[in-house]
Design a protein around this motif. Structure first.
Motif, PDB file in Angstrom:
ATOM      1  N   ILE A 257      29.231  19.246  24.150  1.00 35.78           N
ATOM      2  CA  ILE A 257      30.552  19.857  23.990  1.00 35.78           C
ATOM      3  C   ILE A 257      31.258  19.084  22.874  1.00 35.78           C
ATOM      4  N   ILE A 258      31.712  19.820  21.873  1.00 36.35           N
ATOM      5  CA  ILE A 258      32.548  19.236  20.820  1.00 36.35           C
ATOM      6  C   ILE A 258      33.919  19.873  20.976  1.00 36.35           C
ATOM      7  N   PHE A 259      34.944  19.032  21.047  1.00 36.48           N
ATOM      8  CA  PHE A 259      36.293  19.599  21.034  1.00 36.48           C
ATOM      9  C   PHE A 259      37.103  18.863  19.986  1.00 36.48           C
ATOM     10  N   ALA A 260      38.019  19.596  19.387  1.00 36.89           N
ATOM     11  CA  ALA A 260      38.834  19.021  18.317  1.00 36.89           C
ATOM     12  C   ALA A 260      40.303  19.202  18.634  1.00 36.89           C
ATOM     13  N   VAL A 261      41.050  18.237  18.184  1.00 35.46           N
ATOM     14  CA  VAL A 261      42.492  18.233  18.389  1.00 35.46           C
ATOM     15  C   VAL A 261      43.187  18.066  17.040  1.00 35.46           C
ATOM     16  N   PRO A 262      44.416  18.565  16.925  1.00 34.56           N
ATOM     17  CA  PRO A 262      45.154  18.390  15.669  1.00 34.56           C
ATOM     18  C   PRO A 262      45.489  16.931  15.363  1.00 34.56           C
ATOM     19  N   GLY A 263      45.680  16.107  16.387  1.00 28.23           N
ATOM     20  CA  GLY A 263      45.995  14.715  16.097  1.00 28.23           C
ATOM     21  C   GLY A 263      46.005  13.835  17.329  1.00 28.23           C
ATOM     22  N   ALA A 264      45.409  12.657  17.182  1.00 33.79           N
ATOM     23  CA  ALA A 264      45.462  11.655  18.244  1.00 33.79           C
ATOM     24  C   ALA A 264      46.910  11.254  18.496  1.00 33.79           C
ATOM     25  N   PHE A 265      47.209  10.950  19.716  1.00 39.00           N
ATOM     26  CA  PHE A 265      48.525  10.496  20.155  1.00 39.00           C
ATOM     27  C   PHE A 265      49.617  11.557  20.012  1.00 39.00           C
ATOM     28  N   THR A 266      49.255  12.798  19.733  1.00 37.08           N
ATOM     29  CA  THR A 266      50.254  13.866  19.681  1.00 37.08           C
ATOM     30  C   THR A 266      50.449  14.403  21.100  1.00 37.08           C
TER      31      THR A 266
ATOM     32  N   ARG B 287      44.832  19.063   8.966  1.00 36.76           N
ATOM     33  CA  ARG B 287      44.368  18.727  10.310  1.00 36.76           C
ATOM     34  C   ARG B 287      43.350  19.761  10.758  1.00 36.76           C
ATOM     35  N   SER B 288      42.821  19.584  11.960  1.00 35.86           N
ATOM     36  CA  SER B 288      41.888  20.538  12.545  1.00 35.86           C
ATOM     37  C   SER B 288      42.636  21.492  13.457  1.00 35.86           C
ATOM     38  N   ARG B 289      42.158  22.724  13.515  1.00 38.77           N
ATOM     39  CA  ARG B 289      42.624  23.626  14.559  1.00 38.77           C
ATOM     40  C   ARG B 289      42.084  23.106  15.885  1.00 38.77           C
ATOM     41  N   ARG B 290      42.722  23.501  16.948  1.00 39.85           N
ATOM     42  CA  ARG B 290      42.303  23.093  18.290  1.00 39.85           C
ATOM     43  C   ARG B 290      41.182  24.021  18.758  1.00 39.85           C
ATOM     44  N   TYR B 291      40.075  23.426  19.184  1.00 34.98           N
ATOM     45  CA  TYR B 291      38.956  24.228  19.669  1.00 34.98           C
ATOM     46  C   TYR B 291      38.069  23.390  20.576  1.00 34.98           C
TER      47      TYR B 291
ATOM     48  N   LYS C 242      34.167  22.088   6.420  1.00 36.75           N
ATOM     49  CA  LYS C 242      32.874  22.784   6.428  1.00 36.75           C
ATOM     50  C   LYS C 242      32.831  23.837   7.534  1.00 36.75           C
ATOM     51  N   LEU C 243      33.520  23.557   8.640  1.00 38.75           N
ATOM     52  CA  LEU C 243      33.585  24.510   9.744  1.00 38.75           C
ATOM     53  C   LEU C 243      34.560  25.654   9.464  1.00 38.75           C
ATOM     54  N   GLY C 244      35.429  25.457   8.471  1.00 36.88           N
ATOM     55  CA  GLY C 244      36.461  26.452   8.186  1.00 36.88           C
ATOM     56  C   GLY C 244      37.584  26.421   9.199  1.00 36.88           C
ATOM     57  N   LEU C 245      37.801  25.257   9.821  1.00 35.38           N
ATOM     58  CA  LEU C 245      38.780  25.138  10.892  1.00 35.38           C
ATOM     59  C   LEU C 245      39.957  24.232  10.542  1.00 35.38           C
ATOM     60  N   GLU C 246      40.161  24.009   9.248  1.00 36.19           N
ATOM     61  CA  GLU C 246      41.284  23.173   8.838  1.00 36.19           C
ATOM     62  C   GLU C 246      42.586  23.972   8.859  1.00 36.19           C
ATOM     63  N   VAL C 247      43.666  23.259   9.049  1.00 35.33           N
ATOM     64  CA  VAL C 247      44.998  23.850   9.010  1.00 35.33           C
ATOM     65  C   VAL C 247      45.895  22.884   8.235  1.00 35.33           C
ATOM     66  N   ASP C 248      46.695  23.441   7.358  1.00 38.73           N
ATOM     67  CA  ASP C 248      47.598  22.635   6.536  1.00 38.73           C
ATOM     68  C   ASP C 248      48.953  22.554   7.233  1.00 38.73           C
ATOM     69  N   VAL C 249      49.290  21.370   7.716  1.00 39.50           N
ATOM     70  CA  VAL C 249      50.581  21.163   8.379  1.00 39.50           C
ATOM     71  C   VAL C 249      51.445  20.210   7.552  1.00 39.50           C
ATOM     72  N   ALA C 250      51.394  20.398   6.251  1.00 41.03           N
ATOM     73  CA  ALA C 250      52.173  19.571   5.331  1.00 41.03           C
ATOM     74  C   ALA C 250      53.672  19.717   5.572  1.00 41.03           C
TER      75      ALA C 250
ATOM     76  N   VAL D  98      36.758  15.275  18.226  1.00 41.13           N
ATOM     77  CA  VAL D  98      36.916  15.139  16.780  1.00 41.13           C
ATOM     78  C   VAL D  98      38.382  15.322  16.405  1.00 41.13           C
ATOM     79  N   SER D  99      38.853  14.483  15.514  1.00 42.46           N
ATOM     80  CA  SER D  99      40.196  14.645  14.971  1.00 42.46           C
ATOM     81  C   SER D  99      40.237  14.129  13.543  1.00 42.46           C
ATOM     82  N   VAL D 100      41.134  14.709  12.771  1.00 40.19           N
ATOM     83  CA  VAL D 100      41.341  14.251  11.398  1.00 40.19           C
ATOM     84  C   VAL D 100      42.324  13.078  11.466  1.00 40.19           C
ATOM     85  N   ASN D 101      41.824  11.990  11.979  1.00 39.92           N
ATOM     86  CA  ASN D 101      42.522  10.708  12.058  1.00 39.92           C
ATOM     87  C   ASN D 101      41.511   9.653  11.666  1.00 39.92           C
ATOM     88  N   ASP D 102      41.983   8.450  11.348  1.00 46.03           N
ATOM     89  CA  ASP D 102      41.030   7.402  10.998  1.00 46.03           C
ATOM     90  C   ASP D 102      40.359   6.851  12.257  1.00 46.03           C
TER      91      ASP D 102
END
Length: 159
Positions: A37-46, A123-127, A108-116, A75-79
């Motif tokens: 199972i892979i799950f992604a979140v927009p951000g850690a500690f959010t 960031r990543s979409r939630r999935y 590469k997954l096509g699951l990015e979202v721009d929350v500038a 997975v998250s787009v965090n360090d």
């Protein structure tokens, strides 16, 4: 293009913390001959990610193992240091806390979202997805701002 059921996941390297040292993990090698199972979140500690998404997978870890899931990867787009600290804060020591710091895998997954607009960048979409031997078997992609179908409880009910 967004990844979908039946697709082979693209090759990607993610960072994880191992004994206090960042290590690259080849996702293709990690998924070989496994049910993950892979799950992604927009951000850690959010808020939603910390109060609901990650805790659900921590709480139901054994139930996933009982359904023959070999690993759970968050997975998250965090360090990698943030992902490690977030995992420790939620006792997620059995979950692979993976950093996609530059959003390379997410893109590469096509699951990015721009929350500038919110000063958060890409960031990543939630999935959540079920992957067997690198092939997406099931996919639960949330609409922006939603948290329902990628929740651990929902995913378990679908397995």
């Amino acid at each position: 293009m967004c990844v979908k059921v039946g697709d082979v996941l693209p090759h990607g390297n993610l960072l994880v913390m191992s004994e206090g040292v960042p290590q690259e993990v080849d996702l293709t090698a990690l998924l070989k001959d496994k049910k993950v199972i892979i799950f992604a979140v927009p951000g850690a500690f959010t808020p939603t990610c910390s109060a609901k998404h990650l805790p659900g997978f921590v709480e139901h870890y054994e139930a996933f193992k009982g359904r023959d899931i070999d690993d759970i990867v968050c997975v998250s787009v965090n360090d990698v240091f943030v992902m490690d600290a977030w995992g420790k804060a939620h006792d997620a020591n059995r979950i692979i806390m993976a950093s996609d710091g530059l959003a390379e895998f997410t893109k590469k997954l096509g699951l990015e979202v721009d929350v500038a607009k919110a000063k958060m960048g890409i960031r990543s979409r939630r999935y959540a997805m079920l992957v067997e031997d690198g092939i997406v078997q099931q996919m639960w992609l949330e609409e922006p701002g939603a948290f329902e179908i990628s929740a651990a409880e929902h995913v378990l009910n679908q397995l």
